[in-house]
Design a protein around this motif. Sequence first.
Motif, PDB file in Angstrom:
ATOM      1  N   SER A 133      53.168  35.563  54.881  1.00  0.00           N
ATOM      2  CA  SER A 133      53.096  36.495  53.670  1.00  0.00           C
ATOM      3  C   SER A 133      51.696  36.484  53.093  1.00  0.00           C
ATOM      4  CB  SER A 133      53.969  35.797  52.638  1.00  0.00           C
ATOM      5  OG  SER A 133      53.597  34.653  52.124  1.00  0.00           O
ATOM      6  N   TRP A 134      51.433  37.644  52.349  1.00  0.00           N
ATOM      7  CA  TRP A 134      50.221  38.028  51.857  1.00  0.00           C
ATOM      8  C   TRP A 134      50.325  38.463  50.385  1.00  0.00           C
ATOM      9  CZ3 TRP A 134      51.998  39.310  56.511  1.00  0.00           C
ATOM     10  CH2 TRP A 134      50.994  38.767  57.548  1.00  0.00           C
ATOM     11  N   SER A 135      49.137  37.837  49.570  1.00  0.00           N
ATOM     12  CA  SER A 135      49.337  38.521  47.941  1.00  0.00           C
ATOM     13  C   SER A 135      48.283  39.585  48.109  1.00  0.00           C
ATOM     14  CB  SER A 135      48.927  37.344  47.346  1.00  0.00           C
ATOM     15  OG  SER A 135      48.221  37.943  46.176  1.00  0.00           O
ATOM     16  N   ALA A 136      48.700  40.776  47.433  1.00  0.00           N
ATOM     17  CA  ALA A 136      47.684  41.912  47.538  1.00  0.00           C
ATOM     18  C   ALA A 136      47.599  42.535  45.997  1.00  0.00           C
ATOM     19  CB  ALA A 136      48.180  42.899  48.767  1.00  0.00           C
ATOM     20  N   ARG A 137      46.496  42.892  45.678  1.00  0.00           N
ATOM     21  CA  ARG A 137      46.682  43.715  44.537  1.00  0.00           C
ATOM     22  C   ARG A 137      47.141  45.356  44.664  1.00  0.00           C
ATOM     23  NH1 ARG A 137      41.185  46.256  41.630  1.00  0.00           N
ATOM     24  NH2 ARG A 137      42.434  47.169  39.974  1.00  0.00           N
ATOM     25  N   PHE A 138      46.800  45.787  45.852  1.00  0.00           N
ATOM     26  CA  PHE A 138      47.303  47.230  46.037  1.00  0.00           C
ATOM     27  C   PHE A 138      48.201  46.985  47.405  1.00  0.00           C
ATOM     28  CE2 PHE A 138      43.475  47.875  43.885  1.00  0.00           C
ATOM     29  CZ  PHE A 138      43.771  48.777  42.735  1.00  0.00           C
ATOM     30  N   TRP A 450      42.135  60.278  47.301  1.00  0.00           N
ATOM     31  CA  TRP A 450      42.611  60.394  45.914  1.00  0.00           C
ATOM     32  C   TRP A 450      42.880  58.812  45.626  1.00  0.00           C
ATOM     33  CZ3 TRP A 450      46.616  58.650  42.895  1.00  0.00           C
ATOM     34  CH2 TRP A 450      47.038  59.393  41.560  1.00  0.00           C
ATOM     35  N   ILE A 451      43.510  58.140  46.479  1.00  0.00           N
ATOM     36  CA  ILE A 451      44.129  56.669  46.164  1.00  0.00           C
ATOM     37  C   ILE A 451      42.547  55.901  46.004  1.00  0.00           C
ATOM     38  CG2 ILE A 451      44.617  54.498  47.119  1.00  0.00           C
ATOM     39  CD1 ILE A 451      46.821  56.444  48.695  1.00  0.00           C
ATOM     40  N   ALA A 452      41.629  56.184  47.028  1.00  0.00           N
ATOM     41  CA  ALA A 452      40.279  55.548  46.607  1.00  0.00           C
ATOM     42  C   ALA A 452      39.595  55.879  45.543  1.00  0.00           C
ATOM     43  CB  ALA A 452      39.316  56.175  47.893  1.00  0.00           C
ATOM     44  N   ASP A 453      39.528  57.248  45.047  1.00  0.00           N
ATOM     45  CA  ASP A 453      38.973  57.621  43.911  1.00  0.00           C
ATOM     46  C   ASP A 453      39.804  56.896  42.440  1.00  0.00           C
ATOM     47  OD1 ASP A 453      37.354  59.129  45.180  1.00  0.00           O
ATOM     48  OD2 ASP A 453      38.356  60.941  44.434  1.00  0.00           O
ATOM     49  N   CYS A 454      41.209  56.647  42.748  1.00  0.00           N
ATOM     50  CA  CYS A 454      42.107  56.165  41.670  1.00  0.00           C
ATOM     51  C   CYS A 454      41.634  54.418  41.445  1.00  0.00           C
ATOM     52  CB  CYS A 454      43.435  56.244  41.909  1.00  0.00           C
ATOM     53  SG  CYS A 454      44.510  55.584  40.841  1.00  0.00           S
ATOM     54  N   ILE A 455      41.189  53.917  42.665  1.00  0.00           N
ATOM     55  CA  ILE A 455      40.919  52.350  42.426  1.00  0.00           C
ATOM     56  C   ILE A 455      39.493  52.346  41.766  1.00  0.00           C
ATOM     57  CG2 ILE A 455      40.477  50.574  43.989  1.00  0.00           C
ATOM     58  CD1 ILE A 455      42.907  51.430  45.621  1.00  0.00           C
ATOM     59  N   ALA A 456      38.550  53.264  42.372  1.00  0.00           N
ATOM     60  CA  ALA A 456      37.358  53.178  41.944  1.00  0.00           C
ATOM     61  C   ALA A 456      37.412  53.344  40.068  1.00  0.00           C
ATOM     62  CB  ALA A 456      36.450  54.330  42.533  1.00  0.00           C
ATOM     63  N   TYR A 457      38.362  54.273  39.821  1.00  0.00           N
ATOM     64  CA  TYR A 457      38.432  54.646  38.241  1.00  0.00           C
ATOM     65  C   TYR A 457      39.139  53.303  37.624  1.00  0.00           C
ATOM     66  CZ  TYR A 457      40.076  56.729  34.184  1.00  0.00           C
ATOM     67  OH  TYR A 457      40.379  57.077  32.735  1.00  0.00           O
ATOM     68  N   LEU A 458      39.936  52.557  38.254  1.00  0.00           N
ATOM     69  CA  LEU A 458      40.552  51.407  37.470  1.00  0.00           C
ATOM     70  C   LEU A 458      39.307  50.501  37.468  1.00  0.00           C
ATOM     71  CD1 LEU A 458      43.930  50.965  39.513  1.00  0.00           C
ATOM     72  CD2 LEU A 458      43.470  51.968  37.362  1.00  0.00           C
ATOM     73  N   ASP A 459      38.773  50.258  38.357  1.00  0.00           N
ATOM     74  CA  ASP A 459      37.954  49.194  38.465  1.00  0.00           C
ATOM     75  C   ASP A 459      36.609  49.560  37.494  1.00  0.00           C
ATOM     76  OD1 ASP A 459      39.042  47.998  40.147  1.00  0.00           O
ATOM     77  OD2 ASP A 459      37.982  48.181  42.032  1.00  0.00           O
ATOM     78  N   HIS A 461      36.671  51.090  34.759  1.00  0.00           N
ATOM     79  CA  HIS A 461      37.451  50.969  33.425  1.00  0.00           C
ATOM     80  C   HIS A 461      38.075  49.571  33.228  1.00  0.00           C
ATOM     81  CE1 HIS A 461      36.718  55.399  33.923  1.00  0.00           C
ATOM     82  NE2 HIS A 461      36.754  55.354  32.534  1.00  0.00           N
ATOM     83  N   GLY A 462      37.773  48.767  34.119  1.00  0.00           N
ATOM     84  CA  GLY A 462      38.329  47.367  33.549  1.00  0.00           C
ATOM     85  C   GLY A 462      40.161  47.304  33.575  1.00  0.00           C
ATOM     86  N   LEU A 463      40.505  48.211  34.313  1.00  0.00           N
ATOM     87  CA  LEU A 463      42.009  48.407  34.342  1.00  0.00           C
ATOM     88  C   LEU A 463      42.612  47.601  35.593  1.00  0.00           C
ATOM     89  CD1 LEU A 463      42.071  51.821  33.358  1.00  0.00           C
ATOM     90  CD2 LEU A 463      43.021  50.026  31.941  1.00  0.00           C
ATOM     91  N   HIS A 464      43.724  47.017  35.585  1.00  0.00           N
ATOM     92  CA  HIS A 464      44.346  46.251  36.583  1.00  0.00           C
ATOM     93  C   HIS A 464      45.380  47.031  37.428  1.00  0.00           C
ATOM     94  CE1 HIS A 464      44.080  42.888  39.315  1.00  0.00           C
ATOM     95  NE2 HIS A 464      45.696  43.056  39.308  1.00  0.00           N
ATOM     96  N   TYR A 530      44.203  60.282  34.834  1.00  0.00           N
ATOM     97  CA  TYR A 530      45.292  59.862  35.545  1.00  0.00           C
ATOM     98  C   TYR A 530      46.673  60.093  34.414  1.00  0.00           C
ATOM     99  CZ  TYR A 530      42.249  58.793  39.209  1.00  0.00           C
ATOM    100  OH  TYR A 530      41.296  58.742  40.388  1.00  0.00           O
ATOM    101  N   VAL A 531      46.650  61.278  33.820  1.00  0.00           N
ATOM    102  CA  VAL A 531      47.733  61.503  32.767  1.00  0.00           C
ATOM    103  C   VAL A 531      49.031  61.551  33.649  1.00  0.00           C
ATOM    104  CG1 VAL A 531      47.171  64.151  33.156  1.00  0.00           C
ATOM    105  CG2 VAL A 531      48.339  63.270  31.268  1.00  0.00           C
ATOM    106  N   GLY A 532      50.299  60.815  33.148  1.00  0.00           N
ATOM    107  CA  GLY A 532      51.424  60.864  33.914  1.00  0.00           C
ATOM    108  C   GLY A 532      51.571  59.583  34.402  1.00  0.00           C
ATOM    109  N   PHE A 533      50.486  58.733  34.560  1.00  0.00           N
ATOM    110  CA  PHE A 533      50.496  57.324  35.063  1.00  0.00           C
ATOM    111  C   PHE A 533      50.180  56.644  33.815  1.00  0.00           C
ATOM    112  CE2 PHE A 533      49.448  59.702  38.817  1.00  0.00           C
ATOM    113  CZ  PHE A 533      50.372  59.213  39.856  1.00  0.00           C
ATOM    114  N   VAL A 534      50.875  55.269  33.896  1.00  0.00           N
ATOM    115  CA  VAL A 534      50.416  54.178  32.842  1.00  0.00           C
ATOM    116  C   VAL A 534      49.494  53.382  33.576  1.00  0.00           C
ATOM    117  CG1 VAL A 534      51.499  52.221  31.597  1.00  0.00           C
ATOM    118  CG2 VAL A 534      52.850  54.465  32.134  1.00  0.00           C
ATOM    119  N   LEU A 535      48.357  53.240  32.966  1.00  0.00           N
ATOM    120  CA  LEU A 535      47.167  52.259  33.295  1.00  0.00           C
ATOM    121  C   LEU A 535      47.062  51.213  32.355  1.00  0.00           C
ATOM    122  CD1 LEU A 535      46.703  55.362  34.225  1.00  0.00           C
ATOM    123  CD2 LEU A 535      44.239  54.707  34.560  1.00  0.00           C
ATOM    124  N   GLN A 536      47.067  49.705  32.940  1.00  0.00           N
ATOM    125  CA  GLN A 536      46.863  48.588  32.306  1.00  0.00           C
ATOM    126  C   GLN A 536      45.689  47.952  32.688  1.00  0.00           C
ATOM    127  OE1 GLN A 536      51.034  47.537  32.422  1.00  0.00           O
ATOM    128  NE2 GLN A 536      51.087  48.000  30.444  1.00  0.00           N
TER     129      GLN A 536
END
Length: 536
Positions: A133-138, A450-459, A461-464, A530-536
């Motif tokens: 098993s693996w633990s993964a953020r994404f 798109w996924i790559a841009d999204c992850i870059a955005y999260l990072d 903005h300090g979002l997880h 990322y309107v329509g998504f919940v970012l935390q």
Amino acid sequence: MKHPAPTHAVDMLIVGAGFAGLYMLHKARSMGLDALVLEAAPGVGGTWYHNRYPGARVDIQSMEYSFSFDEALQQQWRWSERYAPQPELLRYANHVADRFGLRDGIRLSTRMAGAHFDEPSQRWTVQAESGESWSARFLVMASGPLSSPNLPDFAGLKDFAGPVYHTANWPHEPVDFSARRVAVIGTGSSAVQAIPIIARQASELTVFQRTAAYAAPAHNGPLDRELEARIKADYAGFRARNRRMHGGFGSLLPPNPVSALAASAEEREAAFEQRWKIGGFAILGTFNDLLMNEQSNALVAEFVRGKIRAIVKHPGTAQLLSPTHTIGCKRLCVDSGYYDTFNRPNVRLVDINQAPIERITSKGLRTGGREFEFDALVLATGFDAMTGTMMRLDLRGRDGLRIQDKWHAGPLNYLGLGIAGFPNLFNIAGPGSTSAFTNVIVAIEHHVDWIADCIAYLDAHGLHTIEASEQAEAAWAEHVNAAARRTVFLSCNSWYLGANIEGKPCMFMPLAEGFPRYADHCAQVARDGYVGFVLQ
Ligand code: NA7
């Protein structure tokens, strides 16, 4: 699924080493992420690893059905044929894996069993059938829209004394049908490609047809080197023009921007004829409303039926081979000699629409009170498409939410990319996106970027975590439905609807609005934070 502590931690766990998984891994590494691909098969290539049946080839032209993300790759790789055959596509996938040094990030022969979202750590625990098993953020599902073969539950299948093959799970050793009586069940794209070749080998071929297929000629042959040079002189421009096409391909021959109903009968006939000579999907672009308007659709459908009648000598067989549903509603097949194969004395066609298969016997099968005998059986019965693979997993999101419960009435999601209750899980080329309606490599590259841009955005903005909202999902389901309602795609029982699988909820799964609009939509969502998504 047991819950041992994950043995390894990665930033991103990717499921599947087909084109989507390969590019996702490459992209993730270029961002400095520690990523790992799990692949059930012993080799890379996904679809092109498994679908090795005779005649398997892509139905989009090779110069278009290939990666655009690396200029040197697209300049240096040379396709041999207009429509690449499966072995060449598999070599291409392997070349990509080697060229970009991806092999050490891919665990082959490792089938994912499931994944649970762990609230305290806000990470996925991903388990393989091996117990590792693996633990993964994404967690990125790159498992493909057509990766779970449909094996219908035919009574008596186990009794059949000869070998049974499925087109989507073909043996690696060549299968020799010479001097054998062969049966094929199914007449979709896979069967349409395999039947002409099997017919040339077998002593006798019986095709069991539930629904007749529309097929347009591929006119396949060696790749036109002048065309290749012309495209390569500005490959980036060619790709960009294709991305502005409805299906992400076909910019060399854009659809005619007029309605079929605006043309005279003679003009229509001439236009259809011209596109038939070009081959492949070109015919569906003869006018701009063939897939939108049933009246226009009926005109091109009748044109193809006329071709079938002209090719197939026996009138009864021609009649049976002539589809009655709207053309394009099930994906148009692209063939090499399919209809003509039924002129061969060793080939017969049996209708199992009026009289379904009663049972498979040790020597063959029984339908309509008649017994048919054969030595080998080929199931060309397609896939549990778009959702089949994920629905077989023990996939659980927040609060233990099971994907089977989440999707019991159909695959709810937002943009096809995210699922409410399943944070940091991305789905590539799945339901809710243009997926199978597009040149799927264009769809894959778009999603990965798109996924790559999204992850870059999260990072940045300090979002997880990022997760679709339920409101956005509900609105998106309506959007996908509304797009389908504007087309002819709801008028038949296709795998787009899930109608080919008994008991599967009927919900139109791919997005029919066209790739450019969809890509613009996804870009806008990203621009709007990322309107329509919940970012935390
Ligand atoms: P398809 O296109 O789903 O074709 C499957 C065929 O098998 C189709 O003719 C089905 O008839 C037939 N089928 C499926 N289940 C049964 C049962 N239970 N009894 C009789 N006949 C059955 O799959 P392919 O692999 O050919 O192609 C899939 C995609 O791959 C294709 O669209 C391209 O994108 C590449 P039906 O039409 O359901 O009556």
